[in-house]
Structure formats: C-alpha cells, structure tokens
Design a protein around this motif. Structure first.
Motif, mmCIF file in Angstrom:
data_model
loop_
_atom_site.group_PDB
_atom_site.id
_atom_site.type_symbol
_atom_site.label_atom_id
_atom_site.label_comp_id
_atom_site.label_asym_id
_atom_site.label_seq_id
_atom_site.Cartn_x
_atom_site.Cartn_y
_atom_site.Cartn_z
ATOM 1 N N ARG A 28 0.834 -1.212 0.000
ATOM 2 C CA ARG A 28 0.000 0.000 0.000
ATOM 3 C C ARG A 28 0.860 1.250 0.000
ATOM 4 O O ARG A 28 0.592 2.202 -0.724
ATOM 5 C CB ARG A 28 -0.930 0.010 1.209
ATOM 6 C CG ARG A 28 -2.204 -0.770 1.006
ATOM 7 C CD ARG A 28 -3.196 -0.503 2.122
ATOM 8 N NE ARG A 28 -2.759 -1.043 3.407
ATOM 9 C CZ ARG A 28 -2.948 -2.297 3.793
ATOM 10 N NH1 ARG A 28 -3.570 -3.130 3.008
ATOM 11 N NH2 ARG A 28 -2.522 -2.708 4.972
ATOM 12 N N ALA A 29 1.908 1.255 0.803
ATOM 13 C CA ALA A 29 2.800 2.416 0.865
ATOM 14 C C ALA A 29 3.468 2.647 -0.484
ATOM 15 O O ALA A 29 3.574 3.797 -0.936
ATOM 16 C CB ALA A 29 3.840 2.225 1.959
ATOM 17 N N LEU A 32 0.819 4.162 -2.825
ATOM 18 C CA LEU A 32 0.522 5.560 -2.505
ATOM 19 C C LEU A 32 1.701 6.478 -2.808
ATOM 20 O O LEU A 32 1.507 7.622 -3.217
ATOM 21 C CB LEU A 32 0.100 5.683 -1.037
ATOM 22 C CG LEU A 32 -1.219 5.009 -0.687
ATOM 23 C CD1 LEU A 32 -1.437 5.025 0.816
ATOM 24 C CD2 LEU A 32 -2.380 5.670 -1.401
ATOM 25 N N ASP A 33 2.910 5.986 -2.653
ATOM 26 C CA ASP A 33 4.087 6.799 -2.982
ATOM 27 C C ASP A 33 4.267 6.957 -4.484
ATOM 28 O O ASP A 33 4.928 7.893 -4.933
ATOM 29 C CB ASP A 33 5.353 6.202 -2.372
ATOM 30 C CG ASP A 33 5.619 6.731 -0.972
ATOM 31 O OD1 ASP A 33 5.111 7.826 -0.636
ATOM 32 O OD2 ASP A 33 6.331 6.055 -0.212
ATOM 33 N N SER A 34 3.687 6.068 -5.274
ATOM 34 C CA SER A 34 3.817 6.166 -6.724
ATOM 35 C C SER A 34 2.803 7.139 -7.330
ATOM 36 O O SER A 34 2.901 7.470 -8.508
ATOM 37 C CB SER A 34 3.658 4.780 -7.362
ATOM 38 O OG SER A 34 2.309 4.352 -7.296
ATOM 39 N N PHE A 40 -2.444 12.132 2.050
ATOM 40 C CA PHE A 40 -2.132 11.843 3.444
ATOM 41 C C PHE A 40 -3.345 11.184 4.069
ATOM 42 O O PHE A 40 -4.460 11.303 3.582
ATOM 43 C CB PHE A 40 -1.726 13.100 4.224
ATOM 44 C CG PHE A 40 -2.778 14.177 4.267
ATOM 45 C CD1 PHE A 40 -3.758 14.176 5.237
ATOM 46 C CD2 PHE A 40 -2.754 15.195 3.335
ATOM 47 C CE1 PHE A 40 -4.717 15.172 5.283
ATOM 48 C CE2 PHE A 40 -3.707 16.198 3.374
ATOM 49 C CZ PHE A 40 -4.687 16.185 4.344
ATOM 50 N N TYR A 50 -0.152 8.691 7.635
ATOM 51 C CA TYR A 50 0.587 8.417 6.402
ATOM 52 C C TYR A 50 0.657 9.698 5.585
ATOM 53 O O TYR A 50 -0.311 10.455 5.528
ATOM 54 C CB TYR A 50 -0.088 7.322 5.559
ATOM 55 C CG TYR A 50 0.668 7.080 4.292
ATOM 56 C CD1 TYR A 50 1.798 6.265 4.289
ATOM 57 C CD2 TYR A 50 0.316 7.715 3.117
ATOM 58 C CE1 TYR A 50 2.534 6.085 3.140
ATOM 59 C CE2 TYR A 50 1.047 7.537 1.968
ATOM 60 C CZ TYR A 50 2.154 6.728 1.983
ATOM 61 O OH TYR A 50 2.885 6.563 0.846
ATOM 62 N N ASN A 52 2.400 10.762 1.660
ATOM 63 C CA ASN A 52 3.218 10.296 0.542
ATOM 64 C C ASN A 52 4.255 11.356 0.165
ATOM 65 O O ASN A 52 4.262 12.477 0.677
ATOM 66 C CB ASN A 52 2.372 9.840 -0.641
ATOM 67 C CG ASN A 52 1.775 10.965 -1.458
ATOM 68 O OD1 ASN A 52 1.868 12.144 -1.115
ATOM 69 N ND2 ASN A 52 1.136 10.610 -2.560
ATOM 70 N N GLN A 53 5.159 10.979 -0.729
ATOM 71 C CA GLN A 53 6.277 11.845 -1.111
ATOM 72 C C GLN A 53 5.818 13.169 -1.712
ATOM 73 O O GLN A 53 6.400 14.211 -1.435
ATOM 74 C CB GLN A 53 7.177 11.129 -2.117
ATOM 75 C CG GLN A 53 8.085 10.098 -1.495
ATOM 76 C CD GLN A 53 9.037 10.709 -0.487
ATOM 77 O OE1 GLN A 53 9.025 10.307 0.664
ATOM 78 N NE2 GLN A 53 9.833 11.669 -0.878
ATOM 79 N N ARG A 63 8.505 13.219 6.830
ATOM 80 C CA ARG A 63 7.526 12.335 7.485
ATOM 81 C C ARG A 63 7.625 12.449 8.996
ATOM 82 O O ARG A 63 6.619 12.479 9.688
ATOM 83 C CB ARG A 63 7.745 10.886 7.058
ATOM 84 C CG ARG A 63 7.105 10.550 5.749
ATOM 85 C CD ARG A 63 6.982 9.047 5.542
ATOM 86 N NE ARG A 63 6.250 8.799 4.326
ATOM 87 C CZ ARG A 63 6.813 8.565 3.157
ATOM 88 N NH1 ARG A 63 8.119 8.511 3.058
ATOM 89 N NH2 ARG A 63 6.077 8.376 2.087
#
Length: 76
Positions: A28-29, A32-34, A40, A50, A52-53, A63
């Motif tokens: 999942r991380a 979401l980072d992609s 958030f 959470y 993301n970048q 973070r």
C-alpha cells in the motif's frame, strides 16, 4: 506434547499473519508513494498516519515532522 504442538502451531500462524500484514502495508505504501497527487491519511483524532512523497514536497516537511502530529497544529 499435544499442547506444546498447538502452541507452536498458533505461534507460526501469528507470525505468518504478521508477515502478511507487513507485506500488505508495504505494498500500500509503495502504491501511494507512486501517485502523482499529494496524499495523506489521518486517524480519528486528526493525526497524520501516512503522508506520501508528493504531499511532503508540497508541505516542505519530512515524514518525521508530520506523522503522529495533529493536522490542526501543523496547518492552523
């Protein structure tokens, strides 16, 4: 002996479940980072769980600066 075998089998099942949950969280991380949009997640107390970048880039924060903190304290 049977009770020991049952305890061992339960421990193995718990370990396998924990590893599966950790793998799912990592997937999942990564997803979401992609994303190209900022994203958030907040818990029911309005704390960051959470970020993301892209959202980190937009907020110019890390973070560590956001996770566990209240959104209203960080962005009044």
């Amino acid at each position: 002996m049977l009770q020991t075998a049952n305890f061992r089998a339960d421990a193995i099942r718990r370990d396998a479940q924990l590893r599966a949950e950790q793998d799912a969280n990592a997937e999942r991380a990564a997803l979401l980072d992609s994303m190209t949009d900022g994203f958030f997640a907040l818990d029911h107390h309005w704390r960051f769980t959470y970020v993301n970048q892209v959202a980190l880039k937009y907020t110019s924060r890390t973070r560590e600066q956001l996770l566990g903190r209240y959104i209203w304290d960080e962005f009044p």
